[in-house]
Design an enzyme around this catalytic site. Structure first.
Site, PDB file in Angstrom:
ATOM      1  N   LYS A 130       0.962  -1.342   0.148  1.00  0.00           N
ATOM      2  CA  LYS A 130       0.029   0.034   0.044  1.00  0.00           C
ATOM      3  C   LYS A 130       0.916   1.222  -0.058  1.00  0.00           C
ATOM      4  CE  LYS A 130      -4.412   1.078   0.338  1.00  0.00           C
ATOM      5  NZ  LYS A 130      -5.479   0.047   0.055  1.00  0.00           N
TER       6      LYS A 130
HETATM    7  N1  GLU Z   1      -7.253   0.312  -3.199  1.00  0.00           N
HETATM    8  C1  GLU Z   1      -8.153  -0.929  -3.375  1.00  0.00           C
HETATM    9  C2  GLU Z   1      -8.374  -1.903  -2.048  1.00  0.00           C
HETATM   10  O1  GLU Z   1      -7.908  -1.521  -1.285  1.00  0.00           O
HETATM   11  C3  GLU Z   1      -7.569  -1.650  -4.534  1.00  0.00           C
HETATM   12  C4  GLU Z   1      -6.309  -2.265  -4.579  1.00  0.00           C
HETATM   13  C5  GLU Z   1      -5.782  -2.626  -5.994  1.00  0.00           C
HETATM   14  O2  GLU Z   1      -6.618  -2.713  -7.135  1.00  0.00           O
HETATM   15  O3  GLU Z   1      -4.684  -3.109  -6.107  1.00  0.00           O
HETATM   16  O4  GLU Z   1      -8.366  -3.180  -2.052  1.00  0.00           O
END
Ligand code: GLU
Length: 445
Positions: A130
């Site tokens: 993240k």
């Molecule tokens: N930000 C989204 C999540 O928390 C998607 C992450 C992604 O598509 O890699 O699941």
């Protein structure tokens, strides 16, 4: 999932010996520690080997960068960015990039750990990561947003890549930001398939059909699968939603499309209510034009403005938090009047809030299950980019549904096998896969 079936309530916080071994504090208000605690609780029930537990208790890499950006007024501002890579036992790190003025290391660590769990639970070959930039994207012009994005990509270019770490949108970022992200990386890198470095791109620039609605759709797929367990189906059922951004609005629209009623919606601008169900499509348009739900009560679509307290106490079948973390506190949980909580946002329920809900017999379907639709279609986008073959929407929807339904069943199975609540069951189903892979791979050297 009725009162009688809720088992194994949350134990005392941070009871795992891993906390002492790794010198981790026992601060019950720290989101990262809460998350690791829930995960380790499940790991103990599963009897996951100690070596895997200590690996998962901390991210593999935590990168923090500072970079200057020229603002429209000619001055330079310094920004702080993060990329945390939690685990890559199953495949490249995967997870969104958040632009928000409250982004900090602990949040990003938490969200990266949840990504490891999500990807494993839906069985896509990714680990968890993240990132984020501490900024308020609403206060930046389009040009500033682009320059912030491009400088951030150049600052972390060495640690990301289509085979190593693949970012995506999250709170405060969108397909346009991903287009700038990919373009910058493609300029810097000579890797083949460099455009597969991010997902959630615009369709014209390698994005996947169905990615935008995927997280909301995943929530509905899971509910369609699990609601019959408590004698309900979406048709005729009621819900309330916190947040009407990308995830909340798609969940609301798809819920209504299947015959459910969206009774109440709240966001940072206010709360609205309609006993017979809000017009989910008109509300989406209103939010796009006005920046929030406030004022919808003055339109011809029929709604009343209500207080925050009335919003939480509205009687509904399903309560869907689709905004930020930690919104369902103990006080809010006491007000809530629902049969089920479906976590469409990451970590929206505090442990204290969850205990109140459990006491009331309300089961919580955790985020690592409910909100995994976005990353699942991100995986499809990555596959399409690398094969240069593009799928139609029917195929995306069908494959997404298959992943979500199987994940929901996996959680149900773990729940029955170990006699635990749905959150613990979801962690068990995710950890089992990671544990198996560590067993096969061993630990270097
Ligand atoms: N930000 C989204 C999540 O928390 C998607 C992450 C992604 O598509 O890699 O699941």
């Amino acid at each position: 999932m009725s009162k009688a079936t809720i088992r194994s309530p949350r134990r005392d916080l941070m009871g795992s010996p891993v906390f002492d071994e790794l010198g981790m504090e026992r601060d019950p208000d720290n989101l990262y520690l809460q998350t690791v605690d829930s995960m380790l609780h499940a790991a103990e029930i599963l009897e996951l080997p100690h070596r895997v537990q200590i690996i998962l208790a901390q991210p593999k890499n935590e990168v923090m960068v500072h970079f200057p950006v020229k603002m429209d007024n000619g001055h330079h501002a310094l920004f702080k960015g993060y990329r945390v890579q939690h685990n890559n036992a199953l495949g490249p790190y995967k997870g969104g990039i958040r632009y928000h003025h409250h982004v900090g290391l602990d949040d990003v660590k938490t969200l990266s750990c949840l990504m490891t769990m999500k990807c494993s639970l839906v069985r896509i070959p990714f680990g968890g990561g993240k990132g984020g930039i501490k900024c308020n994207p609403r206060e930046l012009s389009e040009g500033e947003l682009m320059r912030v994005t491009r400088r951030f990509v150049s600052a972390i270019a060495d640690i990301i890549g289509p085979d190593t770490d693949i970012p995506a949108p999250d709170v405060g970022t969108n397909a346009q930001v991903m287009a700038w992200f990919a373009d910058t990386y493609m300029e810097i890198s000579d890797k083949p398939n460099a455009n597969a470095v991010v997902t959630g791109k615009p369709i014209e620039f390698g994005g996947s059909l169905g990615r935008e609605k995927a997280t909301g759709q995943g929530v509905i797929d899971v509910l369609a699968e699990l609601l019959p367990e408590i004698g309900l189906e979406i048709k005729g059922a009621t819900c309330s939603l916190i947040g009407y951004g990308n995830v909340g609005s798609w969940a609301g629209k798809l819920w209504a499309e299947r015959g459910g009623k969206v009774k109440a919606v709240m966001d940072h601008t206010g709360a609205i209510y309609n006993e017979d169900g809000l017009d989910a499509i008109a509300l989406d348009e209103h939010v796009r034009n006005h920046g929030g739900v406030a004022g919808f009560e003055k339109t011809k679509h029929g709604a009343d403005a209500i207080s925050e307290e009335d919003f939480y106490s509205t009687q509904v079948d399903v309560f869907i938090p689709a905004a930020l973390e930690q919104m369902i506190t103990e006080d809010k949980a006491k007000l809530m009047n629902c049969k089920l909580v479906a976590e469409a946002a990451n970590a929206p329920t505090t442990p204290a809030g969850e205990r109140v809900l459990q006491d009331k017999g309300v089961e919580v379907l955790p985020a690592i299950l409910c909100s995994a639709g976005g990353v699942t279609v991100s995986y499809f986008e990555w596959v399409q980019n690398r094969s240069n073959q593009y799928w139609d929407l029917e195929r995306v929807d069908e494959e997404l549904n298959r992943h979500m339904v199987l994940a929901a069943r996996r959680v149900q199975l773990a729940r029955h096998r170990f006699d635990v609540d749905m959150r613990t069951a979801a962690y068990i189903a995710a950890l089992e896969q990671i544990g198996n892979v560590y067993k096969l791979r061993g630990i270097f050297p």
